[in-house]
Enzyme design. Structure first.
Site, PDB file in Angstrom:
ATOM      1  CG  ASP A  17      -2.055  -0.871   1.183  1.00  0.00           C
ATOM      2  OD1 ASP A  17      -2.336  -1.375   0.091  1.00  0.00           O
ATOM      3  OD2 ASP A  17      -2.686  -1.068   2.224  1.00  0.00           O
ATOM      4  CE  LYS A  69      -7.801  -0.571  -1.745  1.00  0.00           C
ATOM      5  NZ  LYS A  69      -8.333   0.066  -0.575  1.00  0.00           N
ATOM      6  CG  MET A 105      -8.365   6.820   6.958  1.00  0.00           C
ATOM      7  SD  MET A 105      -9.358   5.512   6.202  1.00  0.00           S
ATOM      8  CE  MET A 105      -9.817   4.538   7.638  1.00  0.00           C
TER       9      MET A 105
HETATM   10  N1  SAH Z   1      -4.200  -0.476   8.768  1.00  0.00           N
HETATM   11  C1  SAH Z   1      -3.670   0.794   9.235  1.00  0.00           C
HETATM   12  C2  SAH Z   1      -4.644   1.920   9.029  1.00  0.00           C
HETATM   13  C3  SAH Z   1      -4.986   2.199   7.595  1.00  0.00           C
HETATM   14  S1  SAH Z   1      -6.085   3.544   7.409  1.00  0.00           S
HETATM   15  C4  SAH Z   1      -3.242   0.666  10.689  1.00  0.00           C
HETATM   16  O1  SAH Z   1      -3.575  -0.330  11.345  1.00  0.00           O
HETATM   17  O2  SAH Z   1      -2.553   1.566  11.175  1.00  0.00           O
HETATM   18  C5  SAH Z   1      -4.972   4.876   7.099  1.00  0.00           C
HETATM   19  C6  SAH Z   1      -4.915   5.796   8.280  1.00  0.00           C
HETATM   20  O3  SAH Z   1      -4.042   5.270   9.268  1.00  0.00           O
HETATM   21  C7  SAH Z   1      -4.348   7.174   7.987  1.00  0.00           C
HETATM   22  O4  SAH Z   1      -5.329   8.019   7.447  1.00  0.00           O
HETATM   23  C8  SAH Z   1      -3.931   7.623   9.358  1.00  0.00           C
HETATM   24  O5  SAH Z   1      -5.048   8.026  10.117  1.00  0.00           O
HETATM   25  C9  SAH Z   1      -3.439   6.319   9.960  1.00  0.00           C
HETATM   26  N2  SAH Z   1      -1.966   6.176   9.876  1.00  0.00           N
HETATM   27  C10 SAH Z   1      -1.285   5.211   9.261  1.00  0.00           C
HETATM   28  N3  SAH Z   1       0.044   5.357   9.435  1.00  0.00           N
HETATM   29  C11 SAH Z   1       0.201   6.463  10.204  1.00  0.00           C
HETATM   30  C12 SAH Z   1       1.321   7.145  10.758  1.00  0.00           C
HETATM   31  N4  SAH Z   1       2.574   6.715  10.557  1.00  0.00           N
HETATM   32  N5  SAH Z   1       1.096   8.242  11.517  1.00  0.00           N
HETATM   33  C13 SAH Z   1      -0.154   8.696  11.739  1.00  0.00           C
HETATM   34  N6  SAH Z   1      -1.251   8.084  11.240  1.00  0.00           N
HETATM   35  C14 SAH Z   1      -1.085   6.978  10.493  1.00  0.00           C
END
Ligand code: SAH
Length: 248
Positions: free
Chosen positions: A42, A64, A177
């Site tokens: 991703d 995506k 998000m």
């Molecule tokens: N599966 C992922 C989440 C995917 S949705 C998980 O478990 O973390 C994508 C969202 O994850 C982003 O919009 C943000 O809110 C968050 N996110 C992912 N990586 C991040 C990071 N390094 N710092 C802050 N937010 C993060």
């Protein structure tokens, strides 16, 4: 079954890549990333993590991400099935944990329906890692016995959520998000009864070099005095007041 056993030909691993810092990969994730034929990743997976792949591994961007033209979920599932049917050892690499707002469930079901052998490697989810990096305990005995993980997309006009029940049940809210909809989220929470002074933290790019934490109030988020960039975790509730900044 040991999670870090080498993948077999035609097997897919749904792997959580964690929030970005390569040292937060699980041992199983590191091993499988370093020993597979193809990685379907991703957009949120960091370069540092991708650099763990062995030379010659096919790196396929499936990501995506809001607003960008990108492969549909069906295309991604089809691609995984196709690679597995070619006998490839496939790592499907997702930011954080594959099953937390990661659509890992859909991919798992598609693989199962196609009789593809697969395994799941959990990862550290951003909703836990980001507050930790900011020095905010997501649960603290003096503040909360529960917490909610939510997607900020729910703050849009066609919200399915009962915001009043939400704020009554959960003293701490962790939004994924939530950057784009931050003002709407804040307005809904104020309408649901939270105080304007309720503290929140916006943690951007947690564990990466660009990491940045902003502390504000719900009022400031509602009126646009503070804004958030993606990817950010937004944590709302009195645990934010327990913050101790431990990084230089
Ligand atoms: N599966 C992922 C989440 C995917 S949705 C998980 O478990 O973390 C994508 C969202 O994850 C982003 O919009 C943000 O809110 C968050 N996110 C992912 N990586 C991040 C990071 N390094 N710092 C802050 N937010 C993060």
């Amino acid at each position: 079954m040991r999670l870090d056993l080498p993948l077999r030909s035609g097997e897919v691993a749904l792997v959580g890549a964690g929030p970005g810092d390569v040292s937060l990969l699980t041992l199983a994730a590191a091993k499988l990333i370093g020993d597979c034929d193809a990685i379907v990743y991703d957009a949120l997976v960091s370069d540092e993590v991708l650099n763990m792949a062995a030379v010659g591994t096919a790196l396929i961007l499936a990501g995506k991400r809001g607003g960008r033209p990108s492969a549909s979920q069906d295309d991604i599932c089809d691609r995984l099935i196709e690679l597995a049917n070619e006998g490839k050892r496939v790592v499907r690499l997702k930011g954080g944990d594959p099953f937390v707002f990661g659509r890992g469930g859909e991919e798992m079901r598609a693989l199962a329906a196609a009789s593809i052998r697969f395994r799941v490697i959990p990862g550290i989810t951003a909703g836990v890692a980001a507050p930790a990096m900011a020095g905010i305990p997501v649960t603290d005995r003096s503040v909360n016995a529960t917490l909610a993980f939510l997607t900020g997309h729910e703050a849009s006009a066609k919200s399915r959520m009962d915001w009043k029940s939400l704020v009554e049940a959960f003293p701490v809210l962790v939004f994924y998000m939530g950057a784009k909809n931050l003002p709407q989220i804040a307005v809904r929470l104020l309408e649901a009864g939270l105080a304007e002074s309720t503290p929140l933290a916006i943690i951007y790019a947690a564990t990466l070099d660009e990491e940045n934490t902003t502390i504000a109030t719900l009022k400031e988020a509602a009126n646009g005095t503070v804004t958030a960039r993606s990817p950010s975790i937004v944590i709302i509730g009195d645990v934010v007041n327990e913050r101790i900044c431990w990084k230089d």
